[in-house]
Motif scaffolding. Structure first.
Motif, PDB file in Angstrom:
ATOM      1  N   ALA A  17       0.840  -1.202   0.000  1.00  0.00           N
ATOM      2  CA  ALA A  17       0.000   0.000   0.000  1.00  0.00           C
ATOM      3  C   ALA A  17       0.873   1.249   0.000  1.00  0.00           C
ATOM      4  CB  ALA A  17      -0.940  -0.006   1.199  1.00  0.00           C
ATOM      5  N   ARG A  18       1.938   1.242   0.796  1.00  0.00           N
ATOM      6  CA  ARG A  18       2.859   2.380   0.814  1.00  0.00           C
ATOM      7  C   ARG A  18       3.527   2.555  -0.546  1.00  0.00           C
ATOM      8  NH1 ARG A  18       4.512   0.322   6.194  1.00  0.00           N
ATOM      9  NH2 ARG A  18       3.475   1.654   7.717  1.00  0.00           N
ATOM     10  N   ARG A  19       3.927   1.446  -1.129  1.00  0.00           N
ATOM     11  CA  ARG A  19       4.580   1.495  -2.453  1.00  0.00           C
ATOM     12  C   ARG A  19       3.616   2.038  -3.496  1.00  0.00           C
ATOM     13  NH1 ARG A  19       8.238   2.901  -5.471  1.00  0.00           N
ATOM     14  NH2 ARG A  19       8.698   1.613  -7.249  1.00  0.00           N
ATOM     15  N   GLU A  20       2.386   1.617  -3.441  1.00  0.00           N
ATOM     16  CA  GLU A  20       1.392   2.107  -4.406  1.00  0.00           C
ATOM     17  C   GLU A  20       1.159   3.609  -4.232  1.00  0.00           C
ATOM     18  OE1 GLU A  20      -3.078   1.125  -6.094  1.00  0.00           O
ATOM     19  OE2 GLU A  20      -2.288  -0.047  -4.430  1.00  0.00           O
ATOM     20  N   LEU A  21       1.113   4.060  -2.986  1.00  0.00           N
ATOM     21  CA  LEU A  21       0.971   5.497  -2.736  1.00  0.00           C
ATOM     22  C   LEU A  21       2.171   6.269  -3.286  1.00  0.00           C
ATOM     23  CD1 LEU A  21      -0.548   5.665   0.850  1.00  0.00           C
ATOM     24  CD2 LEU A  21      -1.594   6.442  -1.272  1.00  0.00           C
ATOM     25  N   GLN A  22       3.369   5.743  -3.142  1.00  0.00           N
ATOM     26  CA  GLN A  22       4.555   6.395  -3.689  1.00  0.00           C
ATOM     27  C   GLN A  22       4.463   6.502  -5.214  1.00  0.00           C
ATOM     28  OE1 GLN A  22       7.720   3.914  -2.229  1.00  0.00           O
ATOM     29  NE2 GLN A  22       7.921   5.033  -0.290  1.00  0.00           N
ATOM     30  N   ILE A  23       4.008   5.447  -5.845  1.00  0.00           N
ATOM     31  CA  ILE A  23       3.854   5.441  -7.307  1.00  0.00           C
ATOM     32  C   ILE A  23       2.821   6.480  -7.732  1.00  0.00           C
ATOM     33  CG2 ILE A  23       3.009   4.081  -9.266  1.00  0.00           C
ATOM     34  CD1 ILE A  23       4.315   1.616  -7.874  1.00  0.00           C
ATOM     35  N   LEU A  24       1.680   6.507  -7.036  1.00  0.00           N
ATOM     36  CA  LEU A  24       0.624   7.456  -7.376  1.00  0.00           C
ATOM     37  C   LEU A  24       1.078   8.900  -7.167  1.00  0.00           C
ATOM     38  CD1 LEU A  24      -2.479   5.591  -5.926  1.00  0.00           C
ATOM     39  CD2 LEU A  24      -1.901   5.920  -8.338  1.00  0.00           C
TER      40      LEU A  24
END
Length: 89
Positions: A17-24
């Motif tokens: 979830a943290r990684r996805e937020l970083q990507i977004l």
């Protein structure tokens, strides 16, 4: 039930979830930069159009609206069908 709260799936899920937020957030930053570049180009083009620069001075007319109105107005004038180009027709 207590096994589910300490499962490795929760840790992995949070990491993803943290990684996805970083990507977004990275995508958002890129899109914001591209938008700023486009607005700068529009501002430069509007600066070359005397009618559009006058429109910006009107309340409620911003850069993009002035550019769109100027483009619409000039395309209407330059796209006159041949049959209407002479006052005698």
């Amino acid at each position: 039930m207590s096994a589910a709260s300490t499962s490795i799936g929760i840790i992995e899920g949070l990491q993803m979830a943290r990684r996805e937020l970083q990507i977004l957030l990275g995508q958002y930053d890129l899109l914001h930069q591209q938008l700023e570049q486009l607005l700068a180009e529009i501002e430069q083009l509007v600066g070359q159009s005397p009618g559009a620069t006058q429109m910006i001075g009107m309340p409620g007319i911003g850069l993009v609206t002035a550019a769109l109105l100027w483009k619409w107005a000039t395309s209407r004038v330059t796209n006159i069908p041949d049959r209407f180009k002479s006052w005698r027709d």
